[in-house]
Write an enzyme that holds these catalytic residues in place. Sequence first.
Site, mmCIF file in Angstrom:
data_model
loop_
_atom_site.group_PDB
_atom_site.id
_atom_site.type_symbol
_atom_site.label_atom_id
_atom_site.label_comp_id
_atom_site.label_asym_id
_atom_site.label_seq_id
_atom_site.Cartn_x
_atom_site.Cartn_y
_atom_site.Cartn_z
ATOM 1 N N GLU A 1 2.638 2.217 -2.694
ATOM 2 C CA GLU A 1 1.626 1.733 -1.730
ATOM 3 C C GLU A 1 0.673 1.179 -2.485
ATOM 4 O O GLU A 1 -0.535 1.375 -2.438
ATOM 5 C CB GLU A 1 1.209 2.670 -0.767
ATOM 6 C CG GLU A 1 2.209 3.300 0.203
ATOM 7 C CD GLU A 1 1.393 4.406 1.055
ATOM 8 O OE1 GLU A 1 0.398 4.875 1.353
ATOM 9 O OE2 GLU A 1 2.335 4.974 2.110
ATOM 10 N N HIS B 1 8.530 2.353 8.308
ATOM 11 C CA HIS B 1 7.873 3.006 9.428
ATOM 12 C C HIS B 1 7.427 2.139 10.399
ATOM 13 O O HIS B 1 6.586 1.161 10.358
ATOM 14 C CB HIS B 1 6.230 3.603 8.970
ATOM 15 C CG HIS B 1 6.574 4.732 8.005
ATOM 16 N ND1 HIS B 1 7.299 5.864 8.254
ATOM 17 C CD2 HIS B 1 6.346 4.956 6.529
ATOM 18 C CE1 HIS B 1 7.407 6.519 7.151
ATOM 19 N NE2 HIS B 1 6.672 6.015 6.096
ATOM 20 N N ASN C 1 7.408 1.373 -4.002
ATOM 21 C CA ASN C 1 7.744 1.793 -2.788
ATOM 22 C C ASN C 1 6.364 1.382 -1.889
ATOM 23 O O ASN C 1 5.272 1.457 -2.265
ATOM 24 C CB ASN C 1 7.919 3.379 -2.616
ATOM 25 C CG ASN C 1 8.485 3.788 -1.291
ATOM 26 O OD1 ASN C 1 9.352 3.105 -0.796
ATOM 27 N ND2 ASN C 1 7.546 4.816 -0.836
#
Length: 551
Positions: free
Chosen positions: A158, A235, A199
């Site tokens: 992130e 997500h 990621n």
Amino acid sequence: MRSSSLLRLLTLVGMFVAFLLPATSAQASAPLREHAAARGKFIGAALATGPLSNETSYRNIATTEFSQVTAENAMKWDATEPSQGQFNFSGADAIVNFATQNNQQVHGHTLVWHSQTPGWVQGLGATAMRTAMQNHISQVVGRYASNATVVSWDVVNEVFDDNGNMRTSFWYNTLGQSYIADAFRAARAADSNARLCINDYNVEGINAKSTAMYNLVSSLRQQGVPVDCVGFQGHLAIQYGFPGDIQQNMQRFADLGVQVRVTELDIRMQMPRDTAKDTTQATYYRNVINACNAVTACAGVTIWGFTDKYSWVPDTFSGQGAALIYDENYQQKPSYTAVHDALAGGSSSDTTPPTTPGTPTSSSVTSNSATLTWTASTDSGGSGLAGYNVYREQGATDPQLGQSSTNSINLTGLTPNTQYQVYVRARDGAGNLSANSALATFTTQSGPVGGGCAAVGTVQNQWNNGYVVQPVTVTNSGSSAITGWTVTFTLPAGHTLAGSWNATLTTSGQTVTARNAGYNGNLAAGASTSFGFQVTRPSGDTQTPSGYTCA
Ligand code: XIL
């Protein structure tokens, strides 16, 4: 023939048939991991150490169904190095030992992140912070470097904010962007064989953030920084729509030479759960698996948990839940069947194609693009409607112009001043195709002589009180190069701009004027670029902008 010789003959035939079957083929009802293995992919789950140690049902499903595991929390910095130099690997080892016993791979998650990192790290000065980071990576990766179970790591997690700028975390604020390359180099030094990943979330489709990720990965690799893999967290939420270009997005990363994977898939819904939501969720799960199946460089998909009994969703997204493939009583949901059938190659029992789509109608026809909309198909065969293919009628072989997961598509790259006859076929999760719809006919506008310009905006994502338009594709539809462009469009009343990228936007009333950025004004004849923007709108208003013109 006597019955005993018949029996013997049948046995021999049976052995011969069994011999002909590939060793990897799985029984239709086999667990997920067998079907994934037959495709050379993994199917994984994030595991929590609590239920892993004290719930048999949890352990049994984790063992039987999955070939890969990720520690949901046990390998994060706050768990592994809560105070400086004091390492605790009890949770991490529990996960790795479980995986070793069950012949599963472990993906290490995560080394450098702004969250779940102790205060002592965040308070360090630049030199001490860089050293602490390198030492942490060296100790954690080093512990499992010779362990064949741990095969990959999320080295950084992130690093972007939602607009695709560098996240102004304590890492970035203290060390600048160089911490990213340093983290990868330290991980490679600690384990020369592990696959090293970057990621992030909201990078599943093609958007400003995934493009920033793409540019970063490309530039790091050009500098020789060992980035081997890109993780798309996944997500998702059914109320925000499915990122229909996920396969294309994975493929563009794959084309950089990296492995790709979906690392944290869950698909939440507004509670309460109902049948319609379960069906939509199942379609989303199937679409993700299908995208990974279709991209050779996609190593597999990890689900962020597996039972709704243990999921971070209700604690994080208020009013939402039921994001996983087993319910809280460990019963398989429709989404389990969708994952299963997509891995197995479609539900073997579904040979019923979807109904024929309605006749498409064309709108917003420009010199090189057009929008088609049709009445949706339905699917009764069990595998569910997966999407639509759009073809051009051209005689013997009809080229496919595009694919859509909804009953509408924006066709781009069309030839000016040309008649198109097009039709649509619906596709289900087992790959059955419907009959052709009736034809729609439209003619693209003539292209301007000399430099020309056309713009088409696509709503990528929308929610109750806002939306993202991405991409607005700007195409030089003329026959010579242009050195700049200006796109105007109108926001519905009450809508306000909340951000933009790859262009400079100014507003006058509801009229928005977008001018090229310094780096994307030059377009050769036929070339395209794009920009995007985000808008806030009144709750409940479903309008989006229209009337993009370009000069
Ligand atoms: C989540 C865990 O699921 C929760 O248990 C924890 O409280 C917070 O973190 N992106 C990531 C994961 O990379 O590590 C996060 O996991 C979910 C979002």
